[in-house]
Each structure stands twice: as C-alpha cells, then as structure tokens.
Design an enzyme around this catalytic site. Structure first.
Site, PDB file in Angstrom:
ATOM      1  CG  HIS A 117      -0.246   5.721   4.053  1.00  6.53           C
ATOM      2  ND1 HIS A 117      -1.595   5.486   4.204  1.00  6.53           N
ATOM      3  CD2 HIS A 117       0.386   4.722   4.719  1.00  6.53           C
ATOM      4  CE1 HIS A 117      -1.766   4.399   4.937  1.00  6.53           C
ATOM      5  NE2 HIS A 117      -0.580   3.910   5.249  1.00  6.53           N
TER       6      HIS A 117
ATOM      7  CG  HIS B  75      -0.298   0.199   2.530  1.00  5.84           C
ATOM      8  ND1 HIS B  75       0.388  -0.788   3.194  1.00  5.84           N
ATOM      9  CD2 HIS B  75      -0.234   1.292   3.348  1.00  5.84           C
ATOM     10  CE1 HIS B  75       0.842  -0.332   4.344  1.00  5.84           C
ATOM     11  NE2 HIS B  75       0.492   0.933   4.458  1.00  5.84           N
TER      12      HIS B  75
ATOM     13  CE1 TYR C 164      12.388   1.961  -3.218  1.00  8.57           C
ATOM     14  CE2 TYR C 164      11.420   0.227  -1.871  1.00  8.57           C
ATOM     15  CZ  TYR C 164      12.300   0.625  -2.855  1.00  8.57           C
ATOM     16  OH  TYR C 164      13.096  -0.301  -3.484  1.00  8.57           O
TER      17      TYR C 164
END
Length: 163
Positions: A61, A59, A149
């Site tokens: 954000h 996922h 990342y």
C-alpha cells in the site's frame, strides 16, 4: 473492459498493488531491495512523492503525490512492476500459462492495481494510518513500528524495528 480511473493532475493517491496469487515475494529482503530500486529508477524518470508506504509479503500500500499537471500514475506502476520483475532471476520465476503466456507476461504481479484519490486531510490521515497499521492487521507484528518495510520510521524517526 475499460477501467475508469481518476486522473486528477497533481493528485494524491492511495494504491494497493498485489502479487499474483498472493505469492509472498517480499518475504525475501533481496526482493524488497529490488522493489526499492524499481521505485528509485522510476522516480528518477518520472518524479513523484511517496507520502507513505508499507511493503507486506504479498502486497503493498502506498500514497503518492504526483507533480502539478501530471496524472500518469499508470505508467509509473507499469515501469515499477517491470523494473522489479526484471530483477527476479529466471529460475525463481513461476511458470506462465494461458493468457499470460499469450501476452508474454510474467506471473509475478496481479495485472491491475486499486487506486483512490485522497480527498482531504482527514482522508489522507486515515489512509496513512491504514498503511502503517497494515502489518498489525495481518498479524505480522504487534506494533506498527516493528515492521521493517514501512514509512512509519520516516514519519516517526525515533521508532525503529525491535530485533
């Protein structure tokens, strides 16, 4: 079903976008590079600012600020997802069945995303902290700056991932 979304022109938004069945696509650096390219391509077409971001294995954000008068983050997300998916080699794509097959969709992304309009500076700071601490929360690293990342390196240029 109709989803009610905040559509404040020029707004700043926090997003959570999840991979289908939480498959860890972004455990592979090639796929992270494809995602970066999908973002760059969409920013070239429809500008927006990425205030903060973290890409986790399954996922991501991010916080975006849209240009004044623009509230169309949904098209941007659709194009980013499409751009990424187009880079995934056919042999790596999971089998598609059911309604996804009927709609000619791939089984790479969850269909929707979660969005929250940032209300003020405190809300912004809280969400940036949440983004940068997400790798720690999930047990991937002990310190946020050790996750490669993450925009934490842009916010704190002296912090770099340790080997």
């Amino acid at each position: 079903m109709q989803y009610r979304r905040d559509n404040t022109p020029g707004g700043t938004y926090f997003f959570t976008v999840v991979m289908f069945r939480r498959w860890p696509w972004f455990s592979d650096a090639r796929h992270v590079a494809h995602l970066r390219q999908a973002f760059a391509d969409e920013k070239a077409r429809r500008p927006f600012e990425i205030n903060a971001i973290v890409v986790m294995p399954d996922h991501l954000h991010t916080i975006w600020t849209l240009p004044e008068g623009d509230s169309d983050y949904s098209t941007r997300w659709r194009n980013i997802k499409r751009g990424f998916t187009a880079k995934v080699p056919a042999e790596e794509r999971p089998a598609v069945w059911g309604s996804r097959a009927d709609k000619q969709e791939q089984a790479i992304w969850q269909r929707r995303f979660w969005e929250h309009r940032i209300l003020d500076e405190r809300d912004f700071a809280n969400h940036v902290q949440y983004i940068h601490h997400n790798p720690v929360k999930h047990g991937y690293v002990e310190r946020p700056e050790d996750w490669p990342y993450s925009s934490i390196h842009r916010h704190h240029p002296t912090l770099r991932p340790t080997p």
